[in-house]
Design an enzyme around this catalytic site. Structure first.
Site, short mmCIF file in Angstrom:
data_model
loop_
_atom_site.label_atom_id
_atom_site.label_comp_id
_atom_site.label_asym_id
_atom_site.label_seq_id
_atom_site.Cartn_x
_atom_site.Cartn_y
_atom_site.Cartn_z
N HIS A 217 11.05 -2.23 -1.34
CA HIS A 217 10.10 -3.15 -1.89
C HIS A 217 10.71 -3.81 -3.06
O HIS A 217 10.12 -4.64 -3.86
CB HIS A 217 8.83 -2.33 -2.20
CG HIS A 217 8.96 -1.52 -3.42
ND1 HIS A 217 8.98 -0.04 -3.21
CD2 HIS A 217 8.68 -1.76 -4.58
CE1 HIS A 217 8.80 0.49 -4.52
NE2 HIS A 217 8.68 -0.56 -5.19
N ASP B 133 11.44 2.70 2.81
CA ASP B 133 11.52 2.00 1.85
C ASP B 133 12.65 2.20 0.95
O ASP B 133 12.83 2.46 -0.35
CB ASP B 133 10.27 2.58 0.75
CG ASP B 133 9.96 1.52 -0.33
OD1 ASP B 133 10.35 0.35 -0.26
OD2 ASP B 133 9.37 1.86 -1.31
N GLY C 26 8.63 -0.39 -12.66
CA GLY C 26 9.77 -0.67 -12.83
C GLY C 26 10.84 0.51 -12.51
O GLY C 26 12.17 0.41 -12.68
N ASN C 27 10.22 1.82 -12.65
CA ASN C 27 11.28 2.87 -12.16
C ASN C 27 11.45 2.75 -10.73
O ASN C 27 12.54 3.65 -10.30
CB ASN C 27 10.40 4.15 -12.41
CG ASN C 27 10.44 4.68 -13.84
OD1 ASN C 27 9.72 4.00 -14.79
ND2 ASN C 27 11.34 5.56 -14.28
N SER C 28 10.94 2.06 -10.00
CA SER C 28 11.47 2.09 -8.57
C SER C 28 12.87 1.95 -8.02
O SER C 28 13.35 1.15 -8.81
CB SER C 28 10.43 1.02 -7.80
OG SER C 28 9.31 1.20 -7.40
N GLY D 14 9.92 9.91 22.98
CA GLY D 14 8.95 9.62 24.12
C GLY D 14 7.60 10.23 24.14
O GLY D 14 7.17 10.30 25.27
N VAL D 15 6.94 10.70 23.01
CA VAL D 15 5.74 11.29 23.05
C VAL D 15 4.93 10.68 22.01
O VAL D 15 5.46 10.12 20.91
CB VAL D 15 5.93 12.74 23.00
CG1 VAL D 15 6.44 13.47 24.01
CG2 VAL D 15 6.63 13.15 21.50
N ILE E 83 1.98 12.04 19.55
CA ILE E 83 1.31 13.39 18.92
C ILE E 83 0.39 13.17 18.28
O ILE E 83 0.05 12.14 17.56
CB ILE E 83 2.65 14.14 18.49
CG1 ILE E 83 3.26 13.35 17.03
CG2 ILE E 83 3.58 14.58 19.62
CD1 ILE E 83 4.12 14.08 16.34
#
Length: 494
Positions: free
Chosen positions: A119, A149, A221-223, A279-280, A282
Site C-alpha cells: 500500500h 501487503d 509513515g512507519n508502513s 481445492g476446498v 472451509i
C-alpha cells in the site's frame, strides 16, 4: 489506501507534526529463566547498527482533473456563499495535481533490493528512496503482493548498501522486547521500542492474516518498516495500527518475517507469487459444530465444499470432513490452513489428517497452483409460481418455511440447474433458524452429511436425529453458490 476509524494502514501524506517520543522500560517476570531475554539497558547499540538499513520512501501519484459533479454544502436558497463555493470547487477540479505519500522500507540485499508494504507504493507514478545518509535514489518496482501487503523495489546504488536480514518470527514470544524503525509523519528515521503484545492476530486485512501485535509506538509513515528482535533479526514488517484517531495508541501490527520471507523470495526470483491450492472451501469449527460432529474440540478446519477434480477431491476429501493436520503439523483453526497450503510448493505431495464420522484418516494430496476463481453464473429461468410444501410441526418449531426445488423455485431464487436440496422460503424472527441468520433463497443440501431432497425428507431426518438423542445437527447450506455448515440446536425448538 486502506483506512478506517478502527484499523488504519500506516500510509499518509506529509504533514507538519510536532511529536514527542518516549521509550518505555518495562520489566516483565520471565516465564522460563533459562531462555528469557531481559530488558536491555539501552537500545542505542542496536539502533546504531540497523538504522543504516532502513530507508524512507516517497511516492508521487498524478491525480487527473475531476470532471464529476461535486456536491455543494447545504446552504440556504439564495445564499451568496453558493457562488463562492462553486467557483472554488470548479477551480479545484479543473486542474490535475500530484499527491505525495510517505512510507518506510528496509534493505534486504546490498545490491539495492528493498522491502516495503504494497500500500506504500500502490498506484505510484514515481518512487524515491532516501537512504539513512540522505542520499536520494529513484526506485523501480520488482513485484508486489496485495494479499499480504508486501512489495519489493530496487535502487541502483554506487556502492553496496547495508542490509538487514529476516529472522525466525515463530520464535518471537509474547512479552519479548522489539524495536521498530520508521518514518512517522515524514519526520525521518525514528526508533521506538516495546514488546510483542500478541501473536496470530486477524484484523481482516487479507486472506492470510497472521499479524504480530506490538505496543512499540507506530504511526502513519512507519508502513513497511522493520520490527527487530534484540539480536537484530527482522521478525516483522510493520503494516497497520489500531487507532480511532489515526495516531499510535500502542496497538500496532506487523507481518511475520516467515511469511514475508516466503513472499519476498518469490518476488525476487520472478516478480510473481505462486501459491499452493488444495481445492476446498472451509469454515470455522465452532463449539456447536464440534458438538454436532461429535468431536472433542473446536480446532481444525471444517470442509464446506470440495472443488470438483481439484487436488482435495482426487485425494478423497469430502464435505463435512474436519482437517486437523497438514504435512505433519496441527491445524489450529480455519485461518491457519489457507496459510499452510499457500506456502507449500506446487506439485508437492503432502498428507492431511482428517476426522470423518468418528474416524481418523490420513490422505495424501498433491498441491496444485492457485488460480483466479471463476465467477458464479446464476440461472435465468422464466418466472413461474412457487409451490410451497406443507410445513411439519418439527420444521415450524425451528422457524423454517421450506419448499422443494422446482422450476418455480429456481426462477424466483435464481438457483442454478445443478443446485439440489430444499429451498428456504421464509424464516420466523427470534426462532432457532432466525438466530442462525437463515434467509429466503438459502438451500439446505444436507443434514448430518445426508442429502435431503424435500421438506418431508428433512423433517424425517430431524425426527431421526432427535430420537437418537442428538441435540445439535449440522445443516450444509448453499447460499448463492457458497457452501457453509450451520449448526442448529434441536433443543431450542421446544
Amino acid at each position: 489506501m486502506r483506512f478506517s476509524s478502527v484499523f488504519a494502514v500506516l500510509r499518509g501524506r506529509a504533514e507538519c507534526v510536532a511529536a514527542a517520543l518516549m521509550l518505555f522500560g518495562l520489566t516483565a517476570l520471565p516465564i522460563d529463566q533459562a531462555v528469557a531475554r531481559g530488558a536491555p539497558d539501552s537500545f542505542a547499540d542496536l539502533a546504531g547498527q540497523w538504522l543504516p538499513s532502513v530507508v524512507n520512501i516517497a511516492t508521487t501519484q498524478k491525480i487527473a482533473a475531476n470532471t464529476a459533479d461535486t456536491n455543494l454544502p447545504d446552504l440556504p436558497p439564495g445564499s451568496p456563499l453558493k457562488d463562492l463555493f462553486k467557483d472554488f470547487l470548479d477551480k479545484d477540479k479543473a486542474l490535475p495535481h500530484h499527491v505525495t505519500s510517505l512510507g518506510t522500507g528496509f534493505i534486504v540485499d546490498a545490491s539495492g533490493l528493498i522491502v516495503t508494504n504494497n500500500h506504500v507504493i500502490d498506484g505510484a507514478d514515481a518512487i524515491t528512496v532516501t537512504l539513512n545518509d540522505g542520499t536520494s535514489l529513484p526506485a523501480t518496482l520488482v513485484g508486489r503482493d496485495d494479499k499480504t501487503d508486501l512489495a519489493l523495489i530496487r535502487v541502483k546504488p554506487k556502492a553496496p548498501l547495508p542490509a538487514a536480514h529476516f529472522g525466525d518470527s515463530d520464535r518471537a514470544r509474547i512479552g519479548d522486547w522489539v524495536m521498530a524503525i520508521g518514518n512517522p509523519f515524514g519526520l525521518g528515521s525514528s526508533v521506538t521500542a516495546g514488546i510483542v503484545s500478541a501473536r496470530n492476530r486477524d484484523i481482516a486485512a487479507g486472506p492470510y492474516d497472521d499479524f504480530i501485535q506490538t505496543d512499540a509506538p507506530i504511526n502513519r509513515g512507519n508502513s513497511g518498516g522493520p520490527l527487530f528482535d534484540m539480536q537484530g533479526n527482522v521478525i516483522g514488517v510493520t503494516s497497520a495500527i489500531f487507532s480511532p484517531s489515526g495516531g499510535s495508541v500502542g496497538v500496532g501490527f506487523a507481518i511475520p518475517a516467515n511469511m514475508a520471507r516466503h513472499v519476498v523470495d518469490q518476488l525476487r526470483n520472478g516478480g510473481q507469487i505462486k501459491r499452493g491450492w488444495m481445492g476446498v472451501r472451509i469454515q470455522e469449527v465452532t463449539p456447536d459444530i464440534a458438538e454436532g460432529l461429535g468431536i472433542p474440540s473446536s480446532s481444525g478446519a471444517l470442509v464446506a465444499d470440495v472443488t470438483a477434480n481439484g487436488p482435495a477431491a482426487k485425494a478423497g476429501v469430502e464435505n463435512g470432513d474436519v482437517i486437523t493436520g497438514f504435512d505433519g503439523k496441527p491445524v489450529a483453526d480455519s485461518r491457519a490452513l489457507p496459510r499452510m497450503v499457500a506456502e507449500t510448493n506446487i506439485g508437492q505431495v503432502t498428507s492431511i489428517d482428517v476426522f470423518r464420522k468418528g474416524r481418523k484418516l490420513i490422505l495424501p494430496v498433491t498441491i496444485a497452483k492457485m488460480e483466479e476463481e471463476p465467477a458464479l453464473v446464476a440461472s435465468a429461468a422464466a418466472s413461474q409460481d412457487l409451490a410451497v410444501s406443507k410445513i411439519s410441526p418439527k420444521l415450524a418449531g425451528l422457524g423454517f418455511a421450506l419448499a422443494p426445488i422446482d422450476s418455480g423455485a429456481r426462477s424466483k431464487y435464481r438457483l442454478g440447474i445443478d443446485v439440489q436440496g430444499v429451498v428456504v422460503t421464509g424464516v420466523t424472527p427470534d426462532s432457532p433458524a432466525g438466530e442462525k441468520d437463515f434467509r429466503p433463497g438459502d438451500v439446505i443440501v444436507e443434514i448430518q452429511n445426508e442429502h435431503v431432497s424435500s421438506p418431508d425428507d428433512l423433517s424425517r431426518q430431524l425426527d431421526m436425529q432427535s430420537k437418537s438423542g442428538r441435540k445439535v445437527v449440522l445443516l450444509l447450506v448453499n447460499r448463492e453458490g457458497n457452501f457453509t455448515y450451520v449448526p442448529l440446536r434441536l433443543a431450542e425448538a421446544g
